[in-house]
Design a protein around this motif. Structure first.
Motif, mmCIF file in Angstrom:
data_model
loop_
_atom_site.group_PDB
_atom_site.id
_atom_site.type_symbol
_atom_site.label_atom_id
_atom_site.label_comp_id
_atom_site.label_asym_id
_atom_site.label_seq_id
_atom_site.Cartn_x
_atom_site.Cartn_y
_atom_site.Cartn_z
ATOM 1 N N ALA A 132 2.759 4.586 -2.490
ATOM 2 C CA ALA A 132 2.521 5.078 -3.826
ATOM 3 C C ALA A 132 3.885 4.977 -4.539
ATOM 4 O O ALA A 132 4.819 5.206 -3.737
ATOM 5 N N ASP B 44 -10.670 9.348 2.597
ATOM 6 C CA ASP B 44 -9.918 9.757 3.447
ATOM 7 C C ASP B 44 -10.408 9.555 4.871
ATOM 8 O O ASP B 44 -11.457 9.648 5.027
ATOM 9 N N THR C 112 -12.818 11.344 -3.366
ATOM 10 C CA THR C 112 -12.067 11.420 -2.165
ATOM 11 C C THR C 112 -12.267 10.446 -1.188
ATOM 12 O O THR C 112 -13.392 10.346 -0.630
ATOM 13 N N PRO D 73 -14.475 4.676 -7.496
ATOM 14 C CA PRO D 73 -13.875 5.578 -8.574
ATOM 15 C C PRO D 73 -12.963 6.446 -7.952
ATOM 16 O O PRO D 73 -12.998 7.047 -6.946
ATOM 17 N N GLU D 74 -11.976 6.368 -8.923
ATOM 18 C CA GLU D 74 -10.582 7.145 -8.707
ATOM 19 C C GLU D 74 -10.861 8.646 -8.177
ATOM 20 O O GLU D 74 -10.246 9.097 -7.151
ATOM 21 N N GLU D 75 -11.817 9.147 -8.717
ATOM 22 C CA GLU D 75 -12.089 10.749 -8.319
ATOM 23 C C GLU D 75 -12.649 11.136 -7.380
ATOM 24 O O GLU D 75 -12.745 12.157 -6.620
ATOM 25 N N ASP E 82 -15.859 14.324 -8.099
ATOM 26 C CA ASP E 82 -15.090 15.280 -7.588
ATOM 27 C C ASP E 82 -15.966 15.759 -6.511
ATOM 28 O O ASP E 82 -15.127 16.397 -5.544
ATOM 29 N N GLY F 238 -13.244 -0.785 -4.922
ATOM 30 C CA GLY F 238 -13.692 -0.400 -5.929
ATOM 31 C C GLY F 238 -14.412 0.859 -6.163
ATOM 32 O O GLY F 238 -15.573 1.094 -6.616
ATOM 33 N N ARG G 180 0.756 -1.169 -0.074
ATOM 34 C CA ARG G 180 0.099 -0.007 -0.209
ATOM 35 C C ARG G 180 0.999 1.241 0.054
ATOM 36 O O ARG G 180 0.832 2.125 0.883
ATOM 37 N N ARG H 112 -10.957 2.181 -0.489
ATOM 38 C CA ARG H 112 -10.304 2.298 -1.652
ATOM 39 C C ARG H 112 -10.128 1.081 -2.618
ATOM 40 O O ARG H 112 -10.632 0.960 -3.895
#
Lengths: 495, 441
Positions: A394, B344, B342, B338-340, B317, B336, A392, B333
């Motif tokens: 980057a 956290d 956030t 979507p990347e955009e 976003d 699955g 994990r 994360r």
């Protein structure tokens, strides 16, 4: 509790014996430690009742306060304690070595340092309390004490303060040192009981750890390791004995109290030395020595401070002192965690589980790889590591390795799925391969080599300077008042 | 168009009320060594900082601004340079800092590692850590942003750099923390692990403390809930009325529990997606899965947000997922999302704003409620990032868990009592969420 420790605890329950959670010893055990088992009067936090102390398992010294409510007797006790502790501590002062350092004057450091072992965390805290109640005492004026008492107070305070420093071994609690290396099948609270903890780790023949621990819970067989005493003992044995001393303060009545207290201290005394043996039997981790050097340095500086005649440690940290101490503690904490992981594959495994480290086999290597052109051309060997660990991290993260000192690499690329033995990590070595055109032999991992990399690194980043205490800004109360010793010190609430 | 409504009592509109506070802050600045401004979530803290910076710069005296993270510094530089193109701004950075393109685009901004290399800008901005290395100069003015996130030992290192300062921050967010035990200093007025503002105010109790009264971020559905739970004595109100904000799901759902949870959130601003009661590991696979599916499903439903700023499509976003721990974030994360979008931890979502948030409740599936999980700031951050709706994913049984774990932290002498109590705040939020419960099946 981490996943691996939880697993070790479950295994301890299943197998009935404590499980090792490290492969090496992470604390220093001195060749001649001083074991100190203090007892306090129940209900009074800082009133000493008795202590068993010494460096020879066969010859402990028993010190008692026949009437702990009597202030004079208490300080007579601390004077006696100073007779034992001060010669031991000061004995390490003579032999020193000269340490060269980069960008600074060489300095002297004691070759060895004292190590005091107490049974548990409360014992260490009691050392601090005893230090606090004695370091401000005056040898003249009201309530004078023996000159050794305030000096002992400063030493005890030093040891207690230092024991809060992660990784320091000058004052250690036996339960904590053992708990660092073994997981038992009992709760964390029960682990604070030295008798049950040792029973789990090293049960007598024919018994499981669990059975032995159950037996060790009996306060008649194994009295509490202090500083608190068994209430049954207090009521039935100690109170009548102290009462008899009140009636007739004779040698005989003192002896009666001493005999009673000996029964309470003796079992713990033996347990302490068993703990020392258990710890000594473990191989020492590589970086334990470095940390002990830091301890020795700290000890040397404190002896110098005493020799210069500085004032006793303040009652409370000032604004600047507190911030400086916090920075030092945080630095030591981070460093200690990293060093333990680097020293011990079992500790590192915790980080591999959380994805902060990975171990694998080198499957490709390009040790002559370079970057840049002309004069800025730099050697940047490439290594591909195949691992089954969850990675994990980057790309761009700088990682270090416990296998090679001064070695650092940058993650270039991560490919493949985790869990199927197929994550490939491409690493670019950026540090520790020498300045030549080709890498120093052995500095780049070879194909087939088993390697571990982690983003934990012990790079020292000094924190920014703090203001001088006399320049404490208005936001933090302004400059503090200077400490002037006075007769008021003797009036402190200290009962 | 916003409905402005003055009721009989002569109550000011939210806009007037906020403006009055800003005026009072600016008026207090020259009169005091320090001024503190408490700002609830989305109450226009950055706007105030930019406004005050411009106000001070107008006097011609140099100003230093202190923020806590590089991202906060960049955000501020960007705001300041955009709103005041004629103001020269210097950004001090540590080595290894890569200047983002949004900063490079401004001709009035200079970036350097050392003060002399900046030229002589009217305003210099850097992180507290960076400022600690700058000596030998005193600024007549300073603004300390996110001062409640700043540990007091950091303030100690930089306090001699300025003569007077404006401290701005959100008292309801997460307190600063240390990896070591700070009990040794508990009760000391200069306790280094306390926030900069607590230490400042304990030594200077006469400093004026202002409070921004209106949250422009939180919708009318969320402001009272967050205000009552986390700001019980100071309170704030929403800048918009019920009905001014709306979230519309333009694609029809299929009556699954996920769809119903999203519809409930769109209609009322809140939803509690409740999984069956169970004790789980921290990275509870079912809960993680539910969070990820809700996020994906939300995007599939093509949400459109209507607000006082007009209508827009809610893209990935504008959606955030929040959790308490880093391993939970990693697991979500990996499930699955979507990347955009956030994903956290609460610590890193502080100060951020989104249209819709999905929150994995810090106490979901736990067997115990530790001080970490009960910290009111954590839940406050997670439940106050949204402009439209917040979906909380949790296992059933949290109220019972709370009842079994009353706060049992030892009471330290000399430590001011801190409100709100995390335990009580958790109960208050749960009580509200119970009205918007959708049970998973």
């Amino acid at each position: 509790m981490s996943a691996l420790t939880a697993l070790a605890r479950l295994r301890a329950i299943r197998d009935g014996v404590a499980q090792p959670i490290t492969t090496v010893r992470h604390c220093h055990v001195a060749p001649q430690p001083m074991v100190f088992v203090p007892l306090a009067l129940s209900g009074e936090a800082a009133a000493p009742l008795a202590a068993m102390i010494g460096t020879d398992p066969g010859h402990p010294r028993l010190l008692v306060v026949p009437q702990p409510r009597n202030r004079d007797l208490r300080f007579a006790f601390t004077a006696e304690l100073a007779e034992v502790v001060l010669p031991y501590v000061e004995g390490f002062r003579k032999d020193t070595e000269t340490v060269e350092r980069r960008g600074g004057e060489p300095y002297e450091r004691c070759l060895e340092a004292p190590q005091i072992l107490v049974p548990n965390r409360q014992g260490a805290a009691f050392v601090g309390l005893l230090g606090r109640s004695t370091r401000f005492r005056r040898i003249d004026g009201p309530y004078p004490v023996h000159p050794s008492v305030p000096l002992l107070g400063r030493w005890l305070t030093y040891f207690a303060d230092r024991s809060q420093q992660p990784g320091s071994c000058l004052l250690m609690a036996a339960t904590e040192a053992l708990g660092l290396h073994w997981a038992t099948g009992q709760s964390g609270l029960e682990d604070a009981n030295l008798a049950t903890l040792v029973s789990w780790i090293d049960p007598p023949a024919g018994m499981t750890g669990a059975q032995a621990a159950l037996e060790a819970e009996d306060p008649l067989l194994w009295p509490p390791a202090g500083p608190v005493t068994d209430p049954g003992f207090d009521n039935e044995v100690l109170a009548p004995a102290v009462h008899a001393y009140e009636e007739a303060p004779t040698e005989h009545s003192v002896e009666r109290i001493a005999q009673a207290l000996r029964t309470q201290l003796d079992p713990t005394w033996r347990l302490m030395w068993r703990a020392v043996e258990l710890l000594r039997a473990l191989p020492e981790g590589t970086r334990v020595r470095e940390r002990w050097e830091t301890d020795r340095g700290s000890f040397t500086r404190f002896t110098e401070r005493l020799a210069e005649g500085g004032p006793p440690q303040a009652r409370r940290d000032g604004a600047v002192g507190a911030a400086a101490r916090l920075a030092g503690l945080e630095r030591a904490r981070a460093s200690y965690d990293v060093q333990r992981a680097y020293d011990d594959p079992l500790v590192m495994a915790e980080y591999r589980l959380t994805g902060e480290a990975f171990a694998g086999t080198v499957t490709a290597a390009d040790p002559e790889h370079t970057e840049g052109e002309g004069r800025s051309r730099k050697l940047r060997p490439l290594v591909t590591v195949t691992t089954a660990d969850p990675v994990r991290q980057a790309p761009g993260t700088v990682v270090g390795s416990p296998d090679r000192r001064g070695h650092a690499a940058e993650i270039v690329e991560i490919s493949g799925d985790e869990g199927v033995e197929a994550v490939e990590v491409v690493l670019k070595i950026v540090k520790g391969m020498g300045r030549g055109k080709s890498p120093t032999p052995g500095s780049v991992p070879e194909i087939g080599e088993r390697v571990t990399y982690t983003s934990l690194t012990d790079d020292f980043q000094s924190s920014a300077a703090l203001p001088d205490p006399e320049l404490t800004p208005w936001t933090h109360g302004g400059p503090p008042q200077e400490y002037v010793p006075s007769d008021e010190d003797a009036q402190e609430e200290w009962s | 168009m916003r409905i402005l409504r003055d009721d009989e009592a002569g109550r000011m509109t939210p806009g007037q009320e906020a403006a009055a506070v800003v005026e009072a802050v600016l008026a207090d600045l020259p009169r005091n060594r320090g001024v503190v401004v408490d700002s609830p979530p989305g109450a226009g803290k950055s706007t105030l900082v930019v406004r005050a910076a411009a106000h001070i710069a107008e006097t011609g005296e140099p100003l230093m601004i202190v923020a806590q993270t590089n991202e906060q510094v960049d955000d501020l530089v960007n705001r300041l340079a955009t709103d005041h193109p004629d103001l020269t701004v210097g950004r001090l950075s540590a080595s290894g800092y890569v200047t983002p393109s949004r900063i490079l685009a401004h001709p009035n901004v200079s970036v350097a590692g050392k003060l002399p290399d900046l030229g002589d800008p009217a305003v210099v901005i850097a992180t507290a850590d960076k400022w600690a290395w700058i000596g030998d100069r005193t600024w007549p003015w300073a603004i300390v942003d996110e001062a409640y996130q700043m540990r007091s030992d950091k303030l100690l290192r930089i306090a001699s750099l300025f003569e007077r300062s404006l401290f701005v921050g959100d008292p309801g967010q997460l307190d600063p923390f240390s990896i070591v035990d700070g009990d040794r200093w508990a009760g000391l007025s200069w306790d280094p692990v306390q926030s900069a503002v607590s230490v400042l105010l304990r030594h200077n109790p006469d400093l004026p403390v202002h409070r921004l009264p209106v949250s422009w971020r939180l919708p009318a559905s969320a402001a009272p809930v967050v205000s009552e739970a986390f700001y019980p004595f100071t309170g704030f109100r929403a800048g918009t009325e019920h009905g001014e904000r709306g979230l519309e799901l333009t694609v029809n759902g299929m009556r699954t529990s996920y769809d119903r949870a999203l519809e409930e959130a769109a209609a009322s601003g809140w939803a509690l997606y409740e999984l069956p009661s169970r004790h789980t590991v921290r990275t509870d696979a079912e809960a993680v899965q539910a969070v990820a599916v809700l996020a994906v499903r939300l995007l599939q439903r093509a949400p459109v947000a209507h607000s006082e700023r007009g209508s827009h499509r809610v893209g990935a976003d504008r959606i955030a997922i929040g959790a308490a721990h880093r391993d939970q974030v990693a697991a979500i994360r990996a499930a699955g999302v979507p990347e955009e979008i956030t994903v956290d931890t609460a610590n890193r979502l502080q100060g951020r704003e989104y249209d819709v948030t999905i929150v994995l409740h810090p106490l979901s599936g736990r067997r115990d409620a530790t001080a970490f999980h009960l910290e009111s700031g954590r839940l406050c951050v997670l439940t106050s990032r949204h402009r439209h709706a917040c979906v909380v994913v949790a296992r059933a049984g949290i109220p019972e868990l709370l009842d079994a774990h009353p706060s049992a932290e030892p009471v330290q002498l000399g430590v001011p009592v801190k409100f709100p109590d995390g335990w009580e705040a958790n109960q208050a939020v749960l009580a509200h969420l119970a009205k918007h419960r959708i049970t998973a099946h």
